[in-house]
Scaffold this motif. Structure first.
Motif, mmCIF file in Angstrom:
data_model
loop_
_atom_site.group_PDB
_atom_site.id
_atom_site.type_symbol
_atom_site.label_atom_id
_atom_site.label_comp_id
_atom_site.label_asym_id
_atom_site.label_seq_id
_atom_site.Cartn_x
_atom_site.Cartn_y
_atom_site.Cartn_z
ATOM 1 N N PHE A 112 6.589 0.743 2.229
ATOM 2 C CA PHE A 112 7.938 0.205 2.384
ATOM 3 C C PHE A 112 7.874 -1.056 3.240
ATOM 4 O O PHE A 112 7.084 -1.142 4.179
ATOM 5 N N SER A 113 8.703 -2.021 2.902
ATOM 6 C CA SER A 113 8.867 -3.207 3.730
ATOM 7 C C SER A 113 10.234 -3.119 4.389
ATOM 8 O O SER A 113 11.271 -3.190 3.717
ATOM 9 N N ILE A 114 10.239 -2.928 5.698
ATOM 10 C CA ILE A 114 11.491 -2.662 6.406
ATOM 11 C C ILE A 114 12.313 -3.932 6.584
ATOM 12 O O ILE A 114 13.527 -3.937 6.411
ATOM 13 N N GLY A 115 11.651 -5.031 6.925
ATOM 14 C CA GLY A 115 12.382 -6.275 7.140
ATOM 15 C C GLY A 115 13.182 -6.251 8.436
ATOM 16 O O GLY A 115 13.022 -5.356 9.280
ATOM 17 N N ARG A 215 13.045 5.436 -9.660
ATOM 18 C CA ARG A 215 13.486 5.215 -8.284
ATOM 19 C C ARG A 215 12.315 5.055 -7.322
ATOM 20 O O ARG A 215 12.405 4.319 -6.338
ATOM 21 N N VAL A 216 11.218 5.737 -7.592
ATOM 22 C CA VAL A 216 10.093 5.699 -6.651
ATOM 23 C C VAL A 216 8.961 4.777 -7.114
ATOM 24 O O VAL A 216 8.022 4.531 -6.352
ATOM 25 N N ALA A 217 9.039 4.258 -8.337
ATOM 26 C CA ALA A 217 7.911 3.525 -8.922
ATOM 27 C C ALA A 217 7.478 2.331 -8.079
ATOM 28 O O ALA A 217 6.281 2.123 -7.844
ATOM 29 N N GLU A 218 8.425 1.526 -7.617
ATOM 30 C CA GLU A 218 8.048 0.327 -6.864
ATOM 31 C C GLU A 218 7.333 0.683 -5.568
ATOM 32 O O GLU A 218 6.306 0.076 -5.226
ATOM 33 N N SER A 219 7.846 1.655 -4.836
ATOM 34 C CA SER A 219 7.227 2.039 -3.562
ATOM 35 C C SER A 219 5.844 2.645 -3.760
ATOM 36 O O SER A 219 4.975 2.515 -2.896
ATOM 37 N N VAL A 220 5.637 3.295 -4.897
ATOM 38 C CA VAL A 220 4.365 3.962 -5.160
ATOM 39 C C VAL A 220 3.307 3.002 -5.704
ATOM 40 O O VAL A 220 2.124 3.120 -5.376
ATOM 41 N N LEU A 221 3.719 2.026 -6.507
ATOM 42 C CA LEU A 221 2.753 1.244 -7.275
ATOM 43 C C LEU A 221 2.402 -0.124 -6.698
ATOM 44 O O LEU A 221 1.268 -0.587 -6.864
ATOM 45 N N THR A 222 3.336 -0.803 -6.047
ATOM 46 C CA THR A 222 3.108 -2.216 -5.726
ATOM 47 C C THR A 222 1.892 -2.453 -4.834
ATOM 48 O O THR A 222 1.166 -3.436 -5.022
ATOM 49 N N HIS A 223 1.648 -1.579 -3.859
ATOM 50 C CA HIS A 223 0.527 -1.826 -2.949
ATOM 51 C C HIS A 223 -0.824 -1.511 -3.578
ATOM 52 O O HIS A 223 -1.868 -1.836 -3.003
ATOM 53 N N ARG A 224 -0.820 -0.905 -4.764
ATOM 54 C CA ARG A 224 -2.072 -0.577 -5.453
ATOM 55 C C ARG A 224 -2.491 -1.666 -6.437
ATOM 56 O O ARG A 224 -3.574 -1.588 -7.018
ATOM 57 N N MET A 225 -1.638 -2.647 -6.639
ATOM 58 C CA MET A 225 -1.898 -3.686 -7.630
ATOM 59 C C MET A 225 -2.492 -4.932 -6.984
ATOM 60 O O MET A 225 -2.169 -5.266 -5.845
#
Length: 258
Positions: A112-115, A215-225
């Motif tokens: 997660f990016s809290i900002g 709903r969870v795809a972005e939080s789960v996948l982005t850091h693995r790409m």
């Protein structure tokens, strides 16, 4: 707040792997080596500014995060459940940071990016901190055993075959995406599966819907790409890729409780 053992590790460039895992110390009184466990033996471990420490020390977390155990001096120690590693990191363009290896990024369930807080939130924060820190007043609301029971309950949430195929297709789509040099691994599929179950449970359901996966795809996948250099130049982000994938992969139609 949870009733678990907590340890915080402040990551610095001179932090050693044994500072995390622990080490065997020679006891002059008994003339024997004694193992002194490090902070990784807590149940909740916070690795603060994890990308300020070296890859060698970062790697000390790998076995614990993947298998729930730690091997030191040839002896394997099992970690008490529940076990959770939370990490914060500085922006990778800051001086004195070491990018996390792909293998370790893949072991984090979500990112997660809290900002920054809004002005209203920041004003509320100042008000709450005026006479003391709110964390000092926190009391545990759940025990370690209750968390383990919740984890078992989440695993029992039903995932229809169509939904399993849907989330697997999402991950497979990232592997062939033109903007990525590295897509989701099989561990990404497992993470998407588990977090979708958890999201359904949070919503009070005992079955997963495609919307839970979305709903969870972005939080789960982005850091693995890993984006291709030319894609970075075009200002493409991993979140953009996930959004495109979700818009491309057909959503299954479920009937009844499925």
């Amino acid at each position: 707040s949870v009733g678990c053992r907590f340890k915080r590790v402040q990551c610095t460039p001179d932090l050693l792997p044994t500072d995390v895992t622990g080490a065997s110390i020679f006891n002059q009184k008994t003339s024997e080596f004694e193992f002194r466990p490090g902070p990784i033996f807590a149940q909740i471990v916070l690795a603060d500014e994890i990308n300020r420490t070296t890859p060698r020390t970062q790697a000390a977390l790998l076995e614990a995060m993947a298998e729930g155990r730690v091997t030191v001096d040839g002896t394997t120690h099992t970690l008490a459940p529940p076990f959770l590693v939370i990490a914060t990191q500085n922006p990778i363009d800051h001086e004195g940071t070491f990018p996390l290896p792909e293998a370790q990024l893949d072991r984090f369930l979500v990112r997660f990016s809290i900002g920054y807080p809004t002005m209203e939130e920041e004003l509320k924060m100042l008000e709450m901190l005026q006479f003391g820190h709110p964390l000092d007043q926190l009391k545990p609301v759940v025990t370690a055993d209750q968390i383990v029971a919740c984890q078992k309950a989440v695993r029992a949430v039903h995932v229809d075959e169509k939904v399993r195929a849907y989330l697997t297709e999402i991950v497979h789509f990232t592997r062939d995406h033109e903007d990525l040099s590295l897509g989701g691994s099989p561990r990404a599929s497992i993470a998407l599966f588990r977090t979708s179950q958890a999201m359904a449970a949070i919503q009070g359901r005992d079955f997963v819907q495609p919307d839970d996966v979305k709903r969870v795809a972005e939080s789960v996948l982005t850091h693995r790409m890993i984006l291709r250099p030319e894609s970075r130049l075009r200002k493409v982000t991993a979140a953009d890729v996930v959004s495109e994938v979700l818009a491309t992969v057909p959503v299954p139609i479920l009937s009844g409780k499925e």
